[in-house]
Scaffold this motif. Structure first.
Motif, PDB file in Angstrom:
ATOM      1  N   ASN A 279     -41.372  32.298  38.826  1.00 34.16           N
ATOM      2  CA  ASN A 279     -42.554  31.490  38.524  1.00 34.16           C
ATOM      3  C   ASN A 279     -43.443  31.423  39.772  1.00 34.16           C
ATOM      4  O   ASN A 279     -43.287  30.552  40.627  1.00 34.16           O
ATOM      5  N   ARG A 280     -44.389  32.330  39.864  1.00 28.30           N
ATOM      6  CA  ARG A 280     -45.238  32.419  41.049  1.00 28.30           C
ATOM      7  C   ARG A 280     -46.240  31.265  41.150  1.00 28.30           C
ATOM      8  O   ARG A 280     -46.843  31.060  42.206  1.00 28.30           O
ATOM      9  N   ASP A 281     -46.370  30.509  40.088  1.00 27.97           N
ATOM     10  CA  ASP A 281     -47.318  29.388  40.098  1.00 27.97           C
ATOM     11  C   ASP A 281     -46.920  28.285  41.071  1.00 27.97           C
ATOM     12  O   ASP A 281     -47.762  27.447  41.427  1.00 27.97           O
ATOM     13  N   VAL A 282     -45.655  28.241  41.466  1.00 29.39           N
ATOM     14  CA  VAL A 282     -45.201  27.141  42.332  1.00 29.39           C
ATOM     15  C   VAL A 282     -45.156  27.535  43.807  1.00 29.39           C
ATOM     16  O   VAL A 282     -44.707  26.748  44.636  1.00 29.39           O
ATOM     17  N   ARG A 283     -45.618  28.735  44.149  1.00 30.23           N
ATOM     18  CA  ARG A 283     -45.545  29.170  45.545  1.00 30.23           C
ATOM     19  C   ARG A 283     -46.269  28.179  46.470  1.00 30.23           C
ATOM     20  O   ARG A 283     -45.770  27.824  47.537  1.00 30.23           O
ATOM     21  N   GLY A 284     -47.436  27.719  46.059  1.00 28.07           N
ATOM     22  CA  GLY A 284     -48.185  26.776  46.890  1.00 28.07           C
ATOM     23  C   GLY A 284     -47.433  25.476  47.108  1.00 28.07           C
ATOM     24  O   GLY A 284     -47.390  24.960  48.232  1.00 28.07           O
ATOM     25  N   ALA A 285     -46.834  24.949  46.053  1.00 28.53           N
ATOM     26  CA  ALA A 285     -46.080  23.693  46.171  1.00 28.53           C
ATOM     27  C   ALA A 285     -44.869  23.867  47.082  1.00 28.53           C
ATOM     28  O   ALA A 285     -44.538  22.975  47.883  1.00 28.53           O
ATOM     29  N   LEU A 286     -44.215  25.015  46.988  1.00 28.34           N
ATOM     30  CA  LEU A 286     -43.056  25.278  47.845  1.00 28.34           C
ATOM     31  C   LEU A 286     -43.477  25.375  49.302  1.00 28.34           C
ATOM     32  O   LEU A 286     -42.830  24.805  50.190  1.00 28.34           O
ATOM     33  N   ARG A 287     -44.549  26.091  49.553  1.00 24.05           N
ATOM     34  CA  ARG A 287     -45.022  26.242  50.933  1.00 24.05           C
ATOM     35  C   ARG A 287     -45.413  24.896  51.540  1.00 24.05           C
ATOM     36  O   ARG A 287     -45.111  24.606  52.701  1.00 24.05           O
TER      37      ARG A 287
ATOM     38  N   LEU B 264     -40.298  33.934  46.707  1.00 29.43           N
ATOM     39  CA  LEU B 264     -41.580  33.238  46.792  1.00 29.43           C
ATOM     40  C   LEU B 264     -41.954  32.844  48.221  1.00 29.43           C
ATOM     41  O   LEU B 264     -43.115  32.982  48.621  1.00 29.43           O
ATOM     42  N   VAL B 265     -40.987  32.330  48.980  1.00 28.35           N
ATOM     43  CA  VAL B 265     -41.325  31.795  50.309  1.00 28.35           C
ATOM     44  C   VAL B 265     -40.394  32.260  51.416  1.00 28.35           C
ATOM     45  O   VAL B 265     -40.542  31.845  52.572  1.00 28.35           O
ATOM     46  N   GLY B 266     -39.439  33.110  51.100  1.00 30.01           N
ATOM     47  CA  GLY B 266     -38.513  33.567  52.121  1.00 30.01           C
ATOM     48  C   GLY B 266     -37.376  32.594  52.354  1.00 30.01           C
ATOM     49  O   GLY B 266     -37.301  31.531  51.733  1.00 30.01           O
ATOM     50  N   ALA B 267     -36.493  32.946  53.269  1.00 21.64           N
ATOM     51  CA  ALA B 267     -35.307  32.130  53.556  1.00 21.64           C
ATOM     52  C   ALA B 267     -35.646  31.073  54.597  1.00 21.64           C
ATOM     53  O   ALA B 267     -35.135  31.092  55.719  1.00 21.64           O
ATOM     54  N   GLN B 268     -36.510  30.153  54.226  1.00 21.40           N
ATOM     55  CA  GLN B 268     -36.891  29.077  55.124  1.00 21.40           C
ATOM     56  C   GLN B 268     -36.756  27.740  54.404  1.00 21.40           C
ATOM     57  O   GLN B 268     -36.936  27.661  53.187  1.00 21.40           O
TER      58      GLN B 268
END
Length: 269
Positions: A175-183, A208-212
């Motif tokens: 679900n690429r829509d949540v990338r901003g919220a995760l970041r 989506l955001v890597g192993a961070q």
């Protein structure tokens, strides 16, 4: 223990939308602030007709095995369309865990087998143990699960001699829509917990955001999910002893109660 043991803690929930609210409610009841960012979404499987074909033959199966609440929901829809709800209600059912079993009981299923350990290996062993050895080689088993799910359940049942039909109920996509919220959750560094209830959600998170983690601790619902997270480079701090939503909340509460644990990990006074 206070009535709000997770007060002051900010928890990220990565479960799909349909299941996130129940988990959110449990966390909020324990006092946590919750951000929901479902890293995966459920979509129709490649063969969208497979489950319907299987549902039309439910009465032919010795066991009907479900591995998630989503699988139960899709199976119920297919059984209803095939006018096979009575076969579902009276069949011999097995479920991977208590939430899945509860979903079956809500459909009128009187009883179903649930393993003591909520994972595919234990479910397969339980079905084999509950089946007459003389009839196991003739047993027909329907396995309703996610497309590209772990193969261990089917492999163990086949190795025991059963004939297994797999009917994918749904597929999982990122679900690429949540990338901003995760970041935002990670970059602001204000999160306390990242929670994962499935390996697919963990893999999607890293895509989506890597192993961070942004300093947040990582909690897994089961050893299987924990192993996936570790393999992806994410440190796992807590694994639920009972592999369920309440069990994962209990694990967070228990960790928060450890003297100095939360303060030490986050630098709180």
């Amino acid at each position: 223990m206070t009535s709000s043991p997770l007060a002051g803690q900010h928890v990220l929930v990565t479960r799909p939308v349909a299941q996130a609210e129940g988990f959110r409610a449990l966390l909020e009841a324990a006092g946590a602030a919750v951000t929901t960012a479902p890293t995966i979404r459920l979509v129709p499987p490649t063969d969208a007709m497979a489950l319907g074909r299987a549902a039309a033959r439910l009465a032919e199966y010795d066991w009907i095995v479900t591995t998630s609440v989503n699988a139960v929901r899709r199976l119920a829809e297919a059984a209803s369309e095939a006018d096979a709800m009575s076969a579902l209600a009276t069949g011999r059912l097995a479920a991977v865990g208590p939430a899945t079993a509860d979903a079956l009981r809500a459909l009128g299923v009187a009883d179903c087998l649930v393993p003591a350990v909520y994972r595919g290996e234990a479910l397969a062993d339980g079905i084999v143990a509950a089946t007459d050895p003389e009839s196991l080689s003739d047993a027909r088993i329907l396995l309703v699960q996610a497309e590209r799910a772990r193969p261990v359940l089917r492999e163990r049942l086949v190795a025991a001699g059963a004939r297994v039909d797999v009917a994918p109920a749904y597929a999982v996509e990122v679900n690429r829509d949540v990338r901003g919220a995760l970041r935002e959750f990670i970059e602001l560094g204000r999160g306390d917990w990242l929670t994962f209830t499935a390996s697919s959600a963990a893999r999607a998170f890293v895509q989506l955001v890597g192993a961070q983690t942004g300093g947040a601790l990582v909690a897994a619902i089961s050893p299987v999910t924990a192993a996936t997270l570790s393999g992806l480079g994410l440190p796992v701090h807590v694994v639920a002893a009972t592999h369920s939503m309440p069990g994962l909340v209990d694990a967070l509460v228990a960790d928060a109660a450890r003297p100095g644990r939360f303060a030490a990990m986050h630098g709180h006074a």
